[in-house]
Design an enzyme around this catalytic site. Structure first.
Site, mmCIF file in Angstrom:
data_model
loop_
_atom_site.group_PDB
_atom_site.id
_atom_site.type_symbol
_atom_site.label_atom_id
_atom_site.label_comp_id
_atom_site.label_asym_id
_atom_site.label_seq_id
_atom_site.Cartn_x
_atom_site.Cartn_y
_atom_site.Cartn_z
ATOM 1 N N HIS A 29 0.836 -1.210 0.000
ATOM 2 C CA HIS A 29 0.000 0.000 0.000
ATOM 3 C C HIS A 29 0.870 1.258 0.000
ATOM 4 O O HIS A 29 0.635 2.188 -0.782
ATOM 5 C CB HIS A 29 -0.913 -0.010 1.224
ATOM 6 C CG HIS A 29 -1.716 1.238 1.388
ATOM 7 N ND1 HIS A 29 -2.986 1.392 0.874
ATOM 8 C CD2 HIS A 29 -1.435 2.416 2.014
ATOM 9 C CE1 HIS A 29 -3.444 2.590 1.173
ATOM 10 N NE2 HIS A 29 -2.522 3.230 1.874
ATOM 11 N N GLU A 30 1.888 1.279 0.860
ATOM 12 C CA GLU A 30 2.766 2.453 0.913
ATOM 13 C C GLU A 30 3.581 2.584 -0.370
ATOM 14 O O GLU A 30 3.834 3.694 -0.841
ATOM 15 C CB GLU A 30 3.689 2.364 2.129
ATOM 16 C CG GLU A 30 2.963 2.318 3.471
ATOM 17 C CD GLU A 30 1.975 3.453 3.669
ATOM 18 O OE1 GLU A 30 2.190 4.537 3.083
ATOM 19 O OE2 GLU A 30 0.990 3.266 4.406
ATOM 20 N N HIS A 38 1.700 4.458 -2.896
ATOM 21 C CA HIS A 38 1.811 5.922 -2.808
ATOM 22 C C HIS A 38 3.056 6.416 -3.535
ATOM 23 O O HIS A 38 3.037 7.480 -4.174
ATOM 24 C CB HIS A 38 1.859 6.356 -1.346
ATOM 25 C CG HIS A 38 0.555 6.253 -0.629
ATOM 26 N ND1 HIS A 38 -0.617 6.744 -1.152
ATOM 27 C CD2 HIS A 38 0.232 5.714 0.583
ATOM 28 C CE1 HIS A 38 -1.615 6.520 -0.295
ATOM 29 N NE2 HIS A 38 -1.120 5.888 0.757
ATOM 30 N N HIS A 80 3.233 9.053 -6.635
ATOM 31 C CA HIS A 80 4.118 10.214 -6.667
ATOM 32 C C HIS A 80 4.909 10.243 -7.960
ATOM 33 O O HIS A 80 5.037 11.296 -8.616
ATOM 34 C CB HIS A 80 5.056 10.171 -5.465
ATOM 35 C CG HIS A 80 5.770 11.466 -5.219
ATOM 36 N ND1 HIS A 80 6.852 11.562 -4.368
ATOM 37 C CD2 HIS A 80 5.577 12.719 -5.715
ATOM 38 C CE1 HIS A 80 7.273 12.809 -4.349
ATOM 39 N NE2 HIS A 80 6.524 13.532 -5.156
#
Length: 232
Positions: free
Chosen positions: A100-101, A104, A108
């Site tokens: 999940h991270e 991100h 980006h």
């Protein structure tokens, strides 16, 4: 004076209960499924680094930190930070959170619009968050006609920030599920279902935060408009 308004107290109790329920669900799901080992044997740090490498992201570091479920992606310093349990963990919950991270970080890299909006809104949202307790503890007592409109604006800013956060988090979760399936880090069936339950429970915390901000924003808007009608 609206400080002791029973309706406001009801909003506070309701949103607090919702936040606690969402927090309990994610912790409960995490605690349960962190006991389910990933058949791939990969750790959270392993899958985070692998996902970044597969997407050509070489300038993001993967680091560990203290504090259970303190995982986050820091776009300013390009750091993917995992709590120690998820950094070293070789279970489906750890891999789900790490993916999940990493989602991100991919957002980006790809200049995903909602993430860009959220990053741009951090400064003004921080200012609004600092103003709210000051007005609530002081000016609301002595100058409600000034405090109420300012609080409405501040909570409106927080509400919009939480609204923007929803697609950012939902998209990162969707990316994590697709990536984990494509890499084989988590097996189809029971492992995938367990990972999905952890990530879906985590998503509810962001929904709860938005509902809380929306309810409080509408409360102050209602009082602001009501005060204007009384002056007419």
């Amino acid at each position: 004076m609206i400080v002791f308004d029973p309706f406001y107290m009801l909003i506070c109790l309701g949103t607090t209960a919702l936040a606690l329920l969402a927090s309990w669900r994610v912790k409960s799901a995490y605690n349960h499924y962190s006991q389910v080992p990933a058949s791939s044997g990969m750790s959270g740090a392993d899958i985070a680094r692998r996902i970044l490498d597969l997407n050509g992201i070489r300038d993001v570091t993967v680091e560990s930190t203290h504090g259970l479920l303190s995982d986050h992606y820091d776009p300013t310093n390009k750091r993917l930070v995992l709590c120690e349990e998820n950094y070293h963990g070789r279970n489906v919950a750890a891999l789900g959170v790490a993916a999940h991270e990493a989602g991100h970080a991919i957002q980006h890299q790809q200049l995903y619009a909602p993430l860009q909006w959220r990053m741009a809104a951090v400064g003004i949202t921080t200012i609004a968050g600092n103003i709210i307790p000051f007005l609530g503890m002081g000016l609301l007592y002595f100058a409600p006609r000034v405090a109420i409109p300012v609080l409405a604006v501040c909570f409106g800013i927080v509400m919009v920030f939480q609204l923007i956060t929803l697609p950012v988090e939902f998209d990162a979760t969707a990316r994590a599920k697709r990536i984990l399936a494509s890499t084989g880090a988590i097996s189809p069936g029971a492992e995938t279902a367990a990972m999905s339950k952890v990530l879906d429970a985590a998503a509810l915390t962001y929904v709860a935060a938005f509902i809380s901000a929306l309810a409080t924003f509408l409360y102050y808007v209602m009082h602001m408009l009501g005060g204007q009608r009384d002056e007419e």
